[in-house]
Design a protein around this motif. Structure first.
Motif, PDB file in Angstrom:
ATOM      1  N   GLU A   1       0.813  -1.223   0.000  1.00  0.00           N
ATOM      2  CA  GLU A   1       0.000   0.000   0.000  1.00  0.00           C
ATOM      3  C   GLU A   1       0.845   1.271   0.000  1.00  0.00           C
ATOM      4  O   GLU A   1       0.658   2.161   0.844  1.00  0.00           O
ATOM      5  CB  GLU A   1      -0.937  -0.001   1.220  1.00  0.00           C
ATOM      6  N   VAL A   2       1.742   1.353  -0.949  1.00  0.00           N
ATOM      7  CA  VAL A   2       2.639   2.508  -1.014  1.00  0.00           C
ATOM      8  C   VAL A   2       1.872   3.750  -1.487  1.00  0.00           C
ATOM      9  O   VAL A   2       1.200   3.699  -2.508  1.00  0.00           O
ATOM     10  CB  VAL A   2       3.790   2.228  -2.001  1.00  0.00           C
ATOM     11  N   PRO A   3       1.943   4.839  -0.752  1.00  0.00           N
ATOM     12  CA  PRO A   3       1.291   6.076  -1.213  1.00  0.00           C
ATOM     13  C   PRO A   3       2.176   6.751  -2.269  1.00  0.00           C
ATOM     14  O   PRO A   3       2.850   7.754  -2.005  1.00  0.00           O
ATOM     15  CB  PRO A   3       1.155   6.906   0.061  1.00  0.00           C
ATOM     16  N   ALA A   4       2.150   6.166  -3.475  1.00  0.00           N
ATOM     17  CA  ALA A   4       3.102   6.565  -4.516  1.00  0.00           C
ATOM     18  C   ALA A   4       2.914   8.020  -4.936  1.00  0.00           C
ATOM     19  O   ALA A   4       3.842   8.639  -5.484  1.00  0.00           O
ATOM     20  CB  ALA A   4       2.970   5.635  -5.715  1.00  0.00           C
ATOM     21  N   SER A   5       1.741   8.559  -4.682  1.00  0.00           N
ATOM     22  CA  SER A   5       1.523   9.957  -5.070  1.00  0.00           C
ATOM     23  C   SER A   5       2.454  10.902  -4.305  1.00  0.00           C
ATOM     24  O   SER A   5       2.665  12.039  -4.713  1.00  0.00           O
ATOM     25  CB  SER A   5       0.062  10.357  -4.831  1.00  0.00           C
ATOM     26  N   CYS A   6       3.016  10.448  -3.199  1.00  0.00           N
ATOM     27  CA  CYS A   6       3.981  11.272  -2.459  1.00  0.00           C
ATOM     28  C   CYS A   6       5.185  11.632  -3.341  1.00  0.00           C
ATOM     29  O   CYS A   6       5.853  12.644  -3.122  1.00  0.00           O
ATOM     30  CB  CYS A   6       4.490  10.540  -1.220  1.00  0.00           C
ATOM     31  N   TRP A   7       5.459  10.756  -4.304  1.00  0.00           N
ATOM     32  CA  TRP A   7       6.627  10.977  -5.170  1.00  0.00           C
ATOM     33  C   TRP A   7       6.318  11.925  -6.333  1.00  0.00           C
ATOM     34  O   TRP A   7       7.215  12.258  -7.117  1.00  0.00           O
ATOM     35  CB  TRP A   7       7.143   9.627  -5.720  1.00  0.00           C
ATOM     36  N   ASN A   8       5.077  12.328  -6.420  1.00  0.00           N
ATOM     37  CA  ASN A   8       4.654  13.215  -7.511  1.00  0.00           C
ATOM     38  C   ASN A   8       4.910  14.684  -7.122  1.00  0.00           C
ATOM     39  O   ASN A   8       3.985  15.462  -6.917  1.00  0.00           O
ATOM     40  CB  ASN A   8       3.168  12.958  -7.793  1.00  0.00           C
ATOM     41  N   ASN A   9       6.200  15.006  -6.972  1.00  0.00           N
ATOM     42  CA  ASN A   9       6.567  16.386  -6.622  1.00  0.00           C
ATOM     43  C   ASN A   9       7.775  16.799  -7.462  1.00  0.00           C
ATOM     44  O   ASN A   9       8.472  15.940  -8.039  1.00  0.00           O
ATOM     45  CB  ASN A   9       6.853  16.506  -5.116  1.00  0.00           C
ATOM     46  N   THR A  10       8.023  18.066  -7.539  1.00  0.00           N
ATOM     47  CA  THR A  10       9.039  18.611  -8.459  1.00  0.00           C
ATOM     48  C   THR A  10      10.383  17.927  -8.296  1.00  0.00           C
ATOM     49  O   THR A  10      10.991  17.470  -9.259  1.00  0.00           O
ATOM     50  CB  THR A  10       9.211  20.125  -8.185  1.00  0.00           C
ATOM     51  N   LYS A  11      10.819  17.785  -7.039  1.00  0.00           N
ATOM     52  CA  LYS A  11      12.145  17.223  -6.809  1.00  0.00           C
ATOM     53  C   LYS A  11      12.218  15.777  -7.279  1.00  0.00           C
ATOM     54  O   LYS A  11      13.137  15.378  -7.996  1.00  0.00           O
ATOM     55  CB  LYS A  11      12.467  17.307  -5.307  1.00  0.00           C
ATOM     56  N   ASP A  12      11.233  14.984  -6.881  1.00  0.00           N
ATOM     57  CA  ASP A  12      11.278  13.564  -7.226  1.00  0.00           C
ATOM     58  C   ASP A  12      11.062  13.346  -8.729  1.00  0.00           C
ATOM     59  O   ASP A  12      11.662  12.443  -9.324  1.00  0.00           O
ATOM     60  CB  ASP A  12      10.251  12.774  -6.414  1.00  0.00           C
ATOM     61  N   LEU A  13      10.213  14.194  -9.333  1.00  0.00           N
ATOM     62  CA  LEU A  13       9.977  14.048 -10.778  1.00  0.00           C
ATOM     63  C   LEU A  13      11.259  14.337 -11.560  1.00  0.00           C
ATOM     64  O   LEU A  13      11.573  13.645 -12.538  1.00  0.00           O
ATOM     65  CB  LEU A  13       8.841  14.966 -11.227  1.00  0.00           C
ATOM     66  N   ALA A  14      12.005  15.336 -11.103  1.00  0.00           N
ATOM     67  CA  ALA A  14      13.273  15.667 -11.763  1.00  0.00           C
ATOM     68  C   ALA A  14      14.263  14.507 -11.624  1.00  0.00           C
ATOM     69  O   ALA A  14      14.933  14.110 -12.588  1.00  0.00           O
ATOM     70  CB  ALA A  14      13.854  16.941 -11.151  1.00  0.00           C
ATOM     71  N   TRP A  15      14.298  13.929 -10.407  1.00  0.00           N
ATOM     72  CA  TRP A  15      15.189  12.793 -10.155  1.00  0.00           C
ATOM     73  C   TRP A  15      14.804  11.589 -11.028  1.00  0.00           C
ATOM     74  O   TRP A  15      15.675  10.916 -11.604  1.00  0.00           O
ATOM     75  CB  TRP A  15      15.147  12.451  -8.667  1.00  0.00           C
ATOM     76  N   MET A  16      13.497  11.356 -11.133  1.00  0.00           N
ATOM     77  CA  MET A  16      13.023  10.239 -11.960  1.00  0.00           C
ATOM     78  C   MET A  16      13.521  10.378 -13.394  1.00  0.00           C
ATOM     79  O   MET A  16      13.919   9.402 -14.028  1.00  0.00           O
ATOM     80  CB  MET A  16      11.485  10.168 -11.938  1.00  0.00           C
ATOM     81  N   LYS A  17      13.507  11.630 -13.878  1.00  0.00           N
ATOM     82  CA  LYS A  17      13.945  11.867 -15.252  1.00  0.00           C
ATOM     83  C   LYS A  17      15.429  11.481 -15.401  1.00  0.00           C
ATOM     84  O   LYS A  17      15.806  10.790 -16.342  1.00  0.00           O
ATOM     85  CB  LYS A  17      13.712  13.347 -15.615  1.00  0.00           C
ATOM     86  N   THR A  18      16.245  11.869 -14.414  1.00  0.00           N
ATOM     87  CA  THR A  18      17.679  11.539 -14.514  1.00  0.00           C
ATOM     88  C   THR A  18      17.902  10.033 -14.423  1.00  0.00           C
ATOM     89  O   THR A  18      18.869   9.514 -14.955  1.00  0.00           O
ATOM     90  CB  THR A  18      18.492  12.203 -13.372  1.00  0.00           C
ATOM     91  N   MET A  19      16.991   9.340 -13.722  1.00  0.00           N
ATOM     92  CA  MET A  19      17.134   7.892 -13.584  1.00  0.00           C
ATOM     93  C   MET A  19      16.511   7.139 -14.757  1.00  0.00           C
ATOM     94  O   MET A  19      16.617   5.907 -14.832  1.00  0.00           O
ATOM     95  CB  MET A  19      16.461   7.414 -12.290  1.00  0.00           C
ATOM     96  N   GLY A  20      15.781   7.863 -15.591  1.00  0.00           N
ATOM     97  CA  GLY A  20      15.105   7.193 -16.701  1.00  0.00           C
ATOM     98  C   GLY A  20      13.857   6.451 -16.273  1.00  0.00           C
ATOM     99  O   GLY A  20      13.421   5.504 -16.919  1.00  0.00           O
ATOM    100  N   PHE A  21      13.280   6.834 -15.139  1.00  0.00           N
ATOM    101  CA  PHE A  21      12.058   6.191 -14.641  1.00  0.00           C
ATOM    102  C   PHE A  21      10.850   6.885 -15.248  1.00  0.00           C
ATOM    103  O   PHE A  21      10.775   8.121 -15.275  1.00  0.00           O
ATOM    104  CB  PHE A  21      11.970   6.287 -13.122  1.00  0.00           C
ATOM    105  N   SER A  22       9.892   6.086 -15.703  1.00  0.00           N
ATOM    106  CA  SER A  22       8.740   6.711 -16.359  1.00  0.00           C
ATOM    107  C   SER A  22       7.528   6.823 -15.438  1.00  0.00           C
ATOM    108  O   SER A  22       6.616   7.588 -15.700  1.00  0.00           O
ATOM    109  CB  SER A  22       8.379   5.939 -17.626  1.00  0.00           C
ATOM    110  N   ASN A  23       7.498   6.035 -14.352  1.00  0.00           N
ATOM    111  CA  ASN A  23       6.321   6.128 -13.466  1.00  0.00           C
ATOM    112  C   ASN A  23       6.683   5.666 -12.053  1.00  0.00           C
ATOM    113  O   ASN A  23       7.817   5.257 -11.784  1.00  0.00           O
ATOM    114  CB  ASN A  23       5.165   5.305 -14.035  1.00  0.00           C
ATOM    115  N   SER A  24       5.684   5.706 -11.186  1.00  0.00           N
ATOM    116  CA  SER A  24       5.957   5.404  -9.781  1.00  0.00           C
ATOM    117  C   SER A  24       6.299   3.928  -9.578  1.00  0.00           C
ATOM    118  O   SER A  24       6.969   3.574  -8.610  1.00  0.00           O
ATOM    119  CB  SER A  24       4.770   5.812  -8.903  1.00  0.00           C
ATOM    120  N   SER A  25       5.853   3.054 -10.492  1.00  0.00           N
ATOM    121  CA  SER A  25       6.250   1.645 -10.375  1.00  0.00           C
ATOM    122  C   SER A  25       7.756   1.502 -10.534  1.00  0.00           C
ATOM    123  O   SER A  25       8.391   0.678  -9.854  1.00  0.00           O
ATOM    124  CB  SER A  25       5.543   0.789 -11.440  1.00  0.00           C
TER     125      SER A  25
END
Lengths: 518, 518
Positions: free
Chosen positions: B300-324
């Motif tokens: 039951e991970v509240p993945a929406s917590c990761w939907n913020n500017t800092k984490d979205l920018a980090w996801m881009k550098t990691m090549g991650f496309s979604n919270s999964s």
């Protein structure tokens, strides 16, 4: 939701039940569990046993073995080490916690010393951050004594068997609330769980099963365990009704009107064998239960059982005109037997309402509480346990009876001051229709704690608002000690309403915010 | 209503859980508790501890002190006294009760010997009429071993604090059902009760109160107590969700999207500090929990917590496309840390559904049971604990899930035989929203006994009609030992329906009538 302090006043203000007099200071001193000593000026077996028990209640997180070199700690001074555990035994004590963390208890008897140990155990604080035990708000001075000498709970092992480990755990919990009488309702229509040396067929044919019986030694062990905690065990053998389970082995002493399997039985007062049998059985058990009181029931008598040819003929020869005369005869015969066995007798209030027992009998009030006044005005001693319509009484099987309702009840209502001494105390009654070892503690606690405080503390302690945070802290202590107390608030036997602290209603404390309990 | 025999077949047919192979005879022999000996050919500390414990479970009514001159009794022969308590430790045993009343246990390990002692304890009969203990239906020969190596119950000390005495009592009850894993869900959104040596601020700011915490020594004591009973303690630190209580002291490792008091938090995988912090904290606790497995939640991970500017920018550098992708990264990072600490990792089934953990991870199934097949087909080991819609699953907080519903569930449903070894067992999950020390045992038992038998016994043991009288007898034994088991039948946590025996549905046996249980 986090990190609420459960108590911010000096801990002496948190005690349950509330002591009569206490003063506090503002110093905190750390105590070392490895060197803290328990010493007696003059000791008794009960005090030595309590020292071992309370060491782990004082210091629950310490896993170190018993220390070798002891420093100062607690000194207990008992005036009369021979005082027996009887109705009215002196339970007063004074307790001082000094600025150096040492404590002194002075008590007239060991029974008072046991109450002091319980008070002191509730005052030991543990700091999870430092790993240290301490006394805070010291110096503390307490002068305390119970308001009533008889403070009990009834458990009903006739309707459901309560196993010996469960009864022992229950006695532990009673001692935490400074209660001193286990009223053990042992036999019922439904079952006969207790051993009899003269009549072994009673449990053999009357117990629920080959699991649900107490041996002679089981009972002796429970009585001893209770005594170590300053708790008297008063057995109840309910009669002449609520006795059907005796009929399985001894139909010959039952009224002919109710001999069929489907009917509730009643002893037959027309048969002299009935009384010789009961005298022999009770004589047996009097060796097992040393207490000076014997409860002989007498509630809800199925008097119609006596409405048969044989008993009606006997009534005529006795000059009895109705079943109340028969009941009165039965009650007085039994009181006589009890007296021969050196026991005073307690009866339920039907024995007062429909009969005239000897003046030294004690009447336990379970009908409306207004009866208390009539009982003491007639010169009888009385025990308060009105069912209050199962909502405003001390019947713990009344699940709608909240702790608040139980707390505000007053045994001396309408009792004139010259009769007040006749009210010897009260009992919470945990009837066993839906209670067995699975839910006994959960149903009794924390509500019985309200009764315990009413019977111990000054009657001016009557504000549920003042009591609630103390009761919540007491519940947390019960849980920490392994007692299965239900939540504070709501009906009896409510499950916790949702995630939360043991107080269930924790409040987030902002930086510098005062505790919700102040 | 009176004097029902709880069991009339040879007692070996009454064992719970049912042994794989047993034969019985027709002889009864009296055994003398004062001289009965417990002897080991080669011993271990756990066996010596069990000998003391089981002496009082064999002979509960004996109050005599430990005997001086011992006669023959039980001899336990352990092949490998060094075998550690690990997943798959050999728990098999053979047990023989001979015609002279002596018994022989042979076991590969002490863990099997403990199971044999439990079986033997359930076979000791006490006759209240004669005061004698006996073995009946002998000679008895039992060959037994668990069907699954992982047989657990989850308790949730994050939603309500369970005190140490309560957890110990709970471990006792688990051992009676031959369960061998306490899955201790220690931390939750709501509270953080466990001590940390490196980060003491975690409980200081995360616990419910200054009462509701475990010291380091408290936990060590529980782990040791469990080991003595052959029970592994697997701690769960739920993450990256269900972790809000950590945020009170360490907001810096939480995702910025959920930093407000009112939101449920999630760890921030974009922050390397998060993993170094968690590694340090887990390294601490790995000294406290010796077991080879560590449960790291991931439900039951509240993945929406990761939907913020800092984490979205980090996801881009990691090549991650979604919270999964983020979740997968978190799961694998943590599995790596766990491996560094010498631990295998257990995750809830979201780690399989939404991520791809290392192949040596164990997946605990809590969603629909059909997932079990997919988990093992993907080559993962699996633990069965489907909630079954809170009615047909092993979630003990599903009060509508009756023992019968739990009993008939089969962890190997649709599992091909070549994958069966990947199903390591199952767990009953006692989530703590409405469960605290007041009602824990009452809610778990007797329903968890159905799970225990499913996991221990041959799968052919699947008739609730055959099981019911055995379960009733087992419940009576639990009550006799002080376990607060609810009634057999109805919903979870039902109070006894009315006066009655521990089996609740006693039947009057007429002269010569056969037991209702035959």
């Amino acid at each position: 939701m986090f990190q609420a302090l459960l108590w911010q006043l000096p801990l002496a203000a948190a005690l349950w039940p509330k002591p009569h007099i206490y003063t506090t200071g503002s110093t905190t001193v750390v105590v070392n569990p490895s060197t803290y000593s328990f010493q007696a000026v003059a000791t008794t077996p009960e005090l030595e046993d309590a020292f071992v028990r309370y060491r782990s209640l004082f210091f629950p997180h310490s896993t170190s073995p018993a220390p070798q070199a002891l420093d100062a700690g607690l000194v207990v001074d008992i005036f009369d080490t021979k005082a027996d555990l009887i109705l009215g035994a002196d339970e007063s004590y004074t307790l001082d916690i000094n600025l150096d963390g040492t404590s002194v208890v002075a008590a007239k008897t060991v029974w008072g010393a046991l109450r002091a140990l319980e008070s002191l155990s509730q005052l030991v604080d543990f700091n999870f951050s430092t790993g240290q035990y301490s006394f805070s708000g010291i110096p503390v001075h307490i002068e305390d004594a119970p308001r009533f000498p008889h403070r009990g709970i009834l458990i009903d092992s006739g309707r459901h068997f309560e196993s010996v480990p469960q009864v022992k755990a229950f006695l532990d919990s009673m001692a935490y609330a400074k209660m001193n009488v286990l009223h053990w309702h042992l036999t019922e229509d439904e079952s006969f769980p207790i051993a009899s040396r003269s009549f072994p067929e009673l449990p053999q044919k009357g117990a629920y099963s080959d699991f649900e019986q107490y041996t002679w030694e089981d009972i002796a062990e429970v009585v001893k365990y209770a005594r170590m905690r300053g708790i008297r065990v008063i057995p109840e053998f309910d009669m002449p009704g609520h006795s059907t389970s005796w009929r399985n082995s001894h139909p010959e002493i039952f009224a002919e009107g109710c001999l069929s399997q489907s009917s509730r039985g009643a002893f037959d007062p027309a048969n002299n064998q009935t009384f010789s049998f009961l005298e022999a059985a009770l004589k047996d058990w009097s060796a097992l239960f040393p207490d000076g009181f014997l409860h002989l029931g007498s509630d809800e008598v199925p008097a119609s059982c006596w409405n048969n040819t044989k008993d009606l003929a006997w009534m005529k020869t006795m000059g009895f005109s109705n079943s109340s005369d028969v009941f009165n005869y039965f009650v007085n015969q039994m009181a006589g037997i009890s007296q021969k066995l050196g026991r005073q007798t307690i009866f339920w209030d039907e024995a007062f309402l429909s009969a005239k027992p000897p003046q030294d009998a004690v009447i336990q009030n379970w009908h409306d509480a207004s009866l208390m006044q009539k009982i003491v005005d007639a010169g009888y001693r009385a025990i308060y346990s009105s069912n209050g319509g199962y909502t405003n009484g001390w019947y713990l099987d009344g699940l709608k009876a909240t702790w608040e309702n139980m707390y505000v009840l007053e045994p001396l209502t309408n009792i004139s001051s010259d009769k007040a001494h006749l009210v010897i105390g009260g009992e919470g009654c945990m009837w066993g229709e839906t209670v067995d070892p699975s839910d006994l503690e959960f149903t009794v606690w924390p509500r019985a704690a309200a009764i315990a405080e009413r019977l111990w503390s000054d009657p001016s302690a009557n504000s549920t608002a003042e009591a609630e945070p103390r009761l919540q802290r007491f519940r947390c202590q019960l849980l920490a000690r392994g007692v299965h107390s239900g939540v504070v608030g709501g009906q009896g036997r409510d499950a916790p309403p949702g995630p939360g602290s043991c107080v269930q209603k924790p409040k987030v404390l902002a930086q510098g915010e005062q505790s919700v309990f102040i």
